[in-house]
Design a protein around this motif. Structure first.
Motif, PDB file in Angstrom:
ATOM      1  N   UNK A   8     -15.194  25.126  37.303  1.00  0.00           N
ATOM      2  CA  UNK A   8     -14.098  24.400  36.671  1.00  0.00           C
ATOM      3  C   UNK A   8     -13.610  23.272  37.567  1.00  0.00           C
ATOM      4  N   UNK A   9     -13.417  23.558  38.850  1.00  0.00           N
ATOM      5  CA  UNK A   9     -12.965  22.522  39.784  1.00  0.00           C
ATOM      6  C   UNK A   9     -13.935  21.347  39.815  1.00  0.00           C
ATOM      7  N   UNK A  10     -15.222  21.641  39.882  1.00  0.00           N
ATOM      8  CA  UNK A  10     -16.227  20.571  39.991  1.00  0.00           C
ATOM      9  C   UNK A  10     -16.176  19.640  38.781  1.00  0.00           C
ATOM     10  N   UNK A  11     -16.112  20.226  37.592  1.00  0.00           N
ATOM     11  CA  UNK A  11     -16.109  19.392  36.390  1.00  0.00           C
ATOM     12  C   UNK A  11     -14.777  18.653  36.257  1.00  0.00           C
ATOM     13  N   UNK A  12     -13.697  19.367  36.484  1.00  0.00           N
ATOM     14  CA  UNK A  12     -12.368  18.747  36.343  1.00  0.00           C
ATOM     15  C   UNK A  12     -12.200  17.583  37.322  1.00  0.00           C
ATOM     16  N   UNK A 233     -14.318  28.279  28.039  1.00  0.00           N
ATOM     17  CA  UNK A 233     -15.210  29.191  28.757  1.00  0.00           C
ATOM     18  C   UNK A 233     -16.372  28.389  29.317  1.00  0.00           C
ATOM     19  N   UNK A 234     -16.963  28.891  30.374  1.00  0.00           N
ATOM     20  CA  UNK A 234     -18.076  28.206  31.037  1.00  0.00           C
ATOM     21  C   UNK A 234     -19.161  29.202  31.439  1.00  0.00           C
ATOM     22  N   UNK A 235     -20.383  28.783  31.303  1.00  0.00           N
ATOM     23  CA  UNK A 235     -21.527  29.467  31.900  1.00  0.00           C
ATOM     24  C   UNK A 235     -22.308  28.406  32.653  1.00  0.00           C
ATOM     25  N   UNK A 236     -22.515  28.621  33.933  1.00  0.00           N
ATOM     26  CA  UNK A 236     -23.190  27.622  34.756  1.00  0.00           C
ATOM     27  C   UNK A 236     -24.591  27.346  34.222  1.00  0.00           C
ATOM     28  N   UNK A 237     -24.982  26.079  34.144  1.00  0.00           N
ATOM     29  CA  UNK A 237     -26.337  25.763  33.681  1.00  0.00           C
ATOM     30  C   UNK A 237     -27.386  26.278  34.649  1.00  0.00           C
ATOM     31  N   UNK A 238     -28.518  26.676  34.107  1.00  0.00           N
ATOM     32  CA  UNK A 238     -29.627  27.172  34.918  1.00  0.00           C
ATOM     33  C   UNK A 238     -30.930  26.687  34.284  1.00  0.00           C
ATOM     34  N   UNK A 270     -19.034  27.801  44.036  1.00  0.00           N
ATOM     35  CA  UNK A 270     -19.434  28.211  45.381  1.00  0.00           C
ATOM     36  C   UNK A 270     -19.298  29.722  45.508  1.00  0.00           C
ATOM     37  N   UNK A 271     -20.157  30.306  46.356  1.00  0.00           N
ATOM     38  CA  UNK A 271     -20.136  31.761  46.518  1.00  0.00           C
ATOM     39  C   UNK A 271     -18.772  32.270  46.972  1.00  0.00           C
ATOM     40  N   UNK A 272     -18.071  31.475  47.756  1.00  0.00           N
ATOM     41  CA  UNK A 272     -16.778  31.907  48.280  1.00  0.00           C
ATOM     42  C   UNK A 272     -15.613  31.242  47.548  1.00  0.00           C
TER      43      UNK A 272
END
Length: 468
Positions: A8-12, A233-238, A270-272
């Motif tokens: 969410x942060x990355x897109x926003x 809602x979001x699902x990361x692209x793969x 990010x993982x963290x």
């Protein structure tokens, strides 16, 4: 070192035009989908102010709510629907917006057509004047529904002032049983978190079960997030996402495609990264399910029984459960599989894609709809309809006694006479079972396409596992 960020942060952050200083950001909108119900007032306000549409090329209009799903060669007999469709056509012509009207071969439900054309892409912001715009998050787009005044704002400026939602992670551990669908998972999440469990959040779905879902299943899952009160809602692209989008009409081409894929592969939390709220749900606990009440969160297994309101600790919840039982004409302790039904509806922006129709046809093959039961199948788009017909799915369903329709919202929103009569009971693959949603006094049980098809054959709520 940069601070860990969620998806969410990355897109926003990539779409902030200006920070407005009151906790609100002005964000850029990449894609705007328009339909006939929520747009006429917005276009009228635009004309009154003497403004033009800023980015007609970033807007796609699709007629879906008001369109009849049968007898399209006949005049529509509802003056309001005629006016809505006429206004959409006139406004699109006046502003140079591409329109897929009810006679266009690509017409369909806006949340089916957008993804299948590649209008929806990972990492973009996408809005529409319809609450189930969250669907598009299945492709990694930040997509949400907006009101009429916001539709006007986007048309005029291609931006929208918004407060940043909180990020929620819902991790689904393990893998879904082979007899369980994304619709069952979506309903199970709603039951677990409750109808307000996602309020103020954008939900990111993670886990092995999510990675294993096909894109169409991801769209179904994100479609139902709004029923949790979530903003999106979001699902990361793969790689599954990338393969599905390749070659879509609106998807990038050539070197632009290569650049897009490179950027999409960076779109993940990010993982963290720190989420405001986190939930973990075991996929193994999800089974074919169906709603019993008037909220998508009123859920039991298809083999279960109507719950007793007395078991609810909260008085308000007890009262809501009893109201739902009274409306649905149910008594606590009743086995769901003992309930006779009048209608089955397979369609809506939740479950009208090709894989949904395949699931229904697999159950219906060689069987027949119960005598006296009305069973309707409404493909989500002209493309889905043609693909299904090329595979012979329509022939299987017709032979089994199902009606085969043209694309549109149909009974999901009780349009064009596609509605329940008072007291009628339906199993529906749509997303809402509110009082009167599918017709005044109609009683709706939400389920997957397989459960809906099995119930049509049985003439009562049925377990799809009995029809494998």
């Amino acid at each position: 070192m940069s601070q860990p960020r969620t998806l969410l942060d990355r897109i926003w952050d990539a779409h902030v035009v200006e920070t407005l200083g009151d906790g609100t950001d002005l964000i850029y909108i990449d894609r705007h989908l328009v339909q006939e119900v929520s747009s006429p007032q917005a276009f009228a306000a635009l004309a009154l102010a003497g403004r033009r549409v800023r980015r007609p090329d970033a807007t796609l209009a699709i007629a879906d709510h008001a369109v009849p799903t049968r007898h399209r060669d006949r005049p529509i007999d509802d003056p309001m629907l005629i006016a809505q469709l006429a206004a959409l056509s006139e406004n699109c012509h006046a502003h140079g917006i591409k329109l897929l009207d009810l006679h266009h071969q690509l017409q369909g439900i806006v949340h089916v057509v957008g993804p299948e054309l590649g209008v929806t892409l990972p990492g973009i912001t996408l809005v529409c004047g319809d609450s189930h715009t969250s669907t598009h998050g299945g492709l990694g787009a930040l997509a949400f529904g907006i009101g009429t005044s916001e539709v006007e704002h986007v048309l005029a400026t291609q931006t929208l002032p918004q407060r940043r939602p909180r990020a929620m992670r819902v991790r689904i551990t393990g893998l879904l049983p082979s007899t369980t669908t994304a619709k069952d998972l979506a309903l199970h999440i709603g039951f677990t978190l409750g109808p307000a469990g996602g309020t103020g959040h954008v939900i990111e779905y993670q886990g092995d079960a999510i990675s294993a879902l096909a894109v169409e299943e991801r769209l179904t899952l994100c479609n139902m997030a709004i029923e949790l009160g979530a903003r999106a809602a979001l699902i990361a692209p793969d790689e599954t996402t990338i393969a599905w989008l390749h070659g879509r009409p609106y998807a990038p081409k050539g070197t632009d495609w290569d650049s897009a894929v490179e950027s999409w592969r960076q779109l993940r939390s990010d993982d963290d990264a720190v989420f405001h709220t986190e939930h973990e749900i075991s996929a193994a606990k999800v089974e074919p399910s169906i709603t019993w009440g008037t909220s998508p969160a009123d859920l039991v297994a298809v083999t279960g029984r109507v719950p007793d309101p007395a078991t609810a600790a909260d008085p308000a919840r007890r009262a809501a459960m009893q109201r739902a039982l009274d409306y649905m004409g149910l008594t606590q302790g009743t086995a769901l599989r003992d309930l006779a039904i009048d209608t089955v509806f397979i369609g809506s922006c939740t479950n009208s894609r090709l894989s949904d129709l395949r699931a229904a046809a697999a159950v219906a093959r060689g069987r027949h709809v119960a005598p006296g039961l009305r069973a309707i199948v409404v493909p989500g788009s002209g493309t889905v309809k043609r693909q299904a017909e090329a595979e012979g799915l329509d022939s299987i369903l017709r032979a089994a006694g199902f009606e085969w329709r043209d694309p549109g919202c149909s009974m999901c929103v009780a349009m064009n006479g596609d509605m329940l009569r008072p007291g009628e009971r339906a199993v529906s693959t749509s997303n809402r079972n509110f009082e009167g949603r599918q017709g005044p006094g109609g009683r709706t049980h939400l389920a997957s396409p397989a459960t809906a098809a099995a119930s049509a054959i049985a003439g009562r709520i049925a377990d799809p596992r009995d029809f494998a």
